[in-house]
Design an enzyme around this catalytic site. Sequence first.
Site, short mmCIF file in Angstrom:
data_model
loop_
_atom_site.label_atom_id
_atom_site.label_comp_id
_atom_site.label_asym_id
_atom_site.label_seq_id
_atom_site.Cartn_x
_atom_site.Cartn_y
_atom_site.Cartn_z
CG ASP A 337 -1.99 1.11 1.19
OD1 ASP A 337 -2.54 1.24 -0.05
OD2 ASP A 337 -2.12 1.75 2.13
CG ASP A 607 -1.90 1.76 6.77
OD1 ASP A 607 -2.61 1.48 5.76
OD2 ASP A 607 -1.21 2.96 6.61
CG ASP A 611 -4.32 -2.64 2.94
OD1 ASP A 611 -4.44 -2.37 1.73
OD2 ASP A 611 -3.67 -1.65 3.71
#
Length: 882
Positions: A337, A607, A611
Amino acid sequence: MNQHLSTPWSTSSEVLAQELGTDLNQGLCDPAVDSLRARWGSNRIAEADHPHPVFLFLRQFADLMIGLLVVAATISGLIGEWTDTILIGLIVVINAVIGFLQEWKADRAVEALKNLSQPLARVRRNGQLTQLPSEALVPGDVIEINAGDVVPADARIVSAVLLEVDESPLTGESLPVEKSSQKDLPNTVLADRQSMIHSGTAVAQGHGRALVVETGQRTEIGHIANLLDSTEERKTPLQRRLATMIRWISIAVVVASLVIFAAGVLREPISSWTRELYSQMLLIAISLAVAAIPEGLPAIITVTLALGSQRMVRRKAITRRLTAVESLGSVDVICSDKTGTLTQNKMVVADVHPVETDNGAETRLLEAMTLCSDAEAGPSGEIVGSATETALLTAAIEHRIDVLKHRQDNPRIAETPFSSERKRMATVHKEPDQQQRLYVKGAPDRVLPLCLSNDDTNIDQWLQKVEELARSGRRVLSVATRLIQSDGEASSPLDESSLQLIGIVGIVDPVRPEAREAITVCKSAGIRTIMITGDHPGTAMAVGADLNLFDDLDEVVTGVELEEMTDEELIERVQTIACYARVSPKHKLRIVRALQSHGGSIAMTGDGVNDAPALKQADVGVAMGIAGTDVSKEAADIVLADDNFSTIVAAVEEGRIVYDNIRKFVAYLLTANTSEVLVILGAVLLGLPMPLLPVHLLWINLVTDGLPALALGFEPAERNVMKRPPRSSTESLFGSGLGLGILLVGILMSVTCLGVFFALISDSMRGVSLTKARTMTFFVLSVSQLFYVCGIRSFTDSFIRLGLWSNYRLTLAVIFGILLQLCTLYVPFLQKFFHTVPLSITELFFAIGISTIPFFAVEAWKVFSQISRAPKSIRSQSAAVL
């Protein structure tokens, strides 16, 4: 479901209210609530069905290696070796407990989703505003939200005043998103739906009213929970390799035992085929089977993984699942990410471009920005306000501007607040000379058209500069001013025309400096880094370029483009895509699965709540410890304590070290077991007496081999550990010639031992007893394995280069093993137990010298391999030296 309810963001709140049977001002009445709850259920995430703990525990014994150990323990009990039965039984139970605890913790991700819900929500029921548990909400409820609230359900905005929502846990968007009651297009992706708020996100500023349209499992958070339930955890590369190895060991053990039993019987005349012969050969075959099974392997693997886990903790990586330690070492793709992982997840002013060019121009620009701002500096120095305005105030303070004094000298006397429709705010200030000045700050496309264009300020050129900054991933703000000519203007609607541009600033979520270096190291280690983000494509491309993420042929794909691809098309293109922007949770899951279809080992870092499904699906899920949500941490295998992408590199290195060490002690144990099997098999085929007794074989397996194999887990990294490509997920544990090496060294050890045994019982040595011959064979086999472990410390570097004490634990284990072996020869009660006799000094030194043959053979092979791989000129020099 009605079409309008399936796309509430593109439907007016009035139409939605009619379809849900509610009133936007009065809310629902109690009878309607009961009916809707009966239809839609409570506003909570459904719990997944979890297997009973007893079943979880018993499932651990279904492992093939555990099954082999149970057989070994049973056989040991049948031949009277109860100590070995107890030791093996303890190994089995300990491994089952560890496996049970890991699985029991692994399925808690869905439950963590429930903690994102706000305990209480402000709801209009029966015309009254009341507080209710968020679980009591139903579609059709009208809720009120304020700054600081956690959104209790998915809802359509009815009205909004300066409303901004932090959706980063859900979408990955680094900045709070402006919300309004205006309709969005039907095909608008999740991250761009300004008319919707979603359960689990936080209100950053402003307030509003919204109509609940989805609750519980049908919310976006609920969809993520469904994705989590649908993901299947794949076996780790180590588990797959060990399963293959155990299958081959099982086949080899059965075949070898049958061959030895049959050969032992068939070498005798038929008249000698008695029950005593069958019992003797059965005992030998069973002893050989026990010897061939590496009983200590599961425990040593567990301890080695635990050691790797401890080393990773010291390097800020916390392991939630032991097998993930080794799995990280085999990854060839890291899907990361952007927000908070590759970037710092905080906005800073990166570019300051004033119109004027004198030395004080930047200061005047930032002073204007701080006046036309609602951010405030708290008493302890913290700055309170939106992410954008906080960045502006921080930049002013860093330029040594006394913000408080400047605001006191220029008090605000009027304002037009920021709105998502206007995309700008205006304030009027009284200057020290009592004149009034107007400042306008906002999006360049809304401010620059209000500015005068002249020779000094060419608005078209400034618009081009804005586009350049936007392409580089900046969020651009502009500020302009005008001196107010009359006192009456301050109290009337502010006239924002004929402004003079002061300048523009570029704001960015900066890249972590260490992330850039980490990606470079990953490239040298043959690991691809792919950025997957919910942010805008321009921002993602800019960040990727800053990180040196892209190669010439790499593509950038958006969520809309991804939605149009079939799974087959994605699988075909996935190897050339380096960045995915504006994606949703289901997209991330598709990407990971497409990458896995190519046989790779995939790590996913993140995080946010968005996700979690991909973290669970990936071979290794890596969550952020500081900024990460509870959901992402529960779904992950590894948690980074410092949220630092570079910690991934350290974790990968540790994973590779662990795998190297596992291969080393597997090679050591299987070489030892191979030599034992071949010694017995050779003796049977040659018609010799048994050179080793069952107690000798069990002693070597459980005592002599155990400590050195365990000490190999402490071996430091090979020199090239991060300079070589990842191993293939289909590569055998015995790849790169390891299997052939095990066989050759095993043959060498067995030939050495059989040679010693045969020489001692031959006609020329008739005076030597069978007990003395077995004692010598027992000693040579044990000590040759102890010397061999010193050579297997590295597959490339010689023992001299490694040094005697670089792994002092192994050195001490070898010394201790030799001392234990000497005790079996010279301690009287152990002589009786092991059926040994003492060796003379000459015999002892002869046995020690013979035992070094496998060690020197391995060291010679390393030298030969290095010379054969070296360039011709170096080979000539090496040959001359040798």
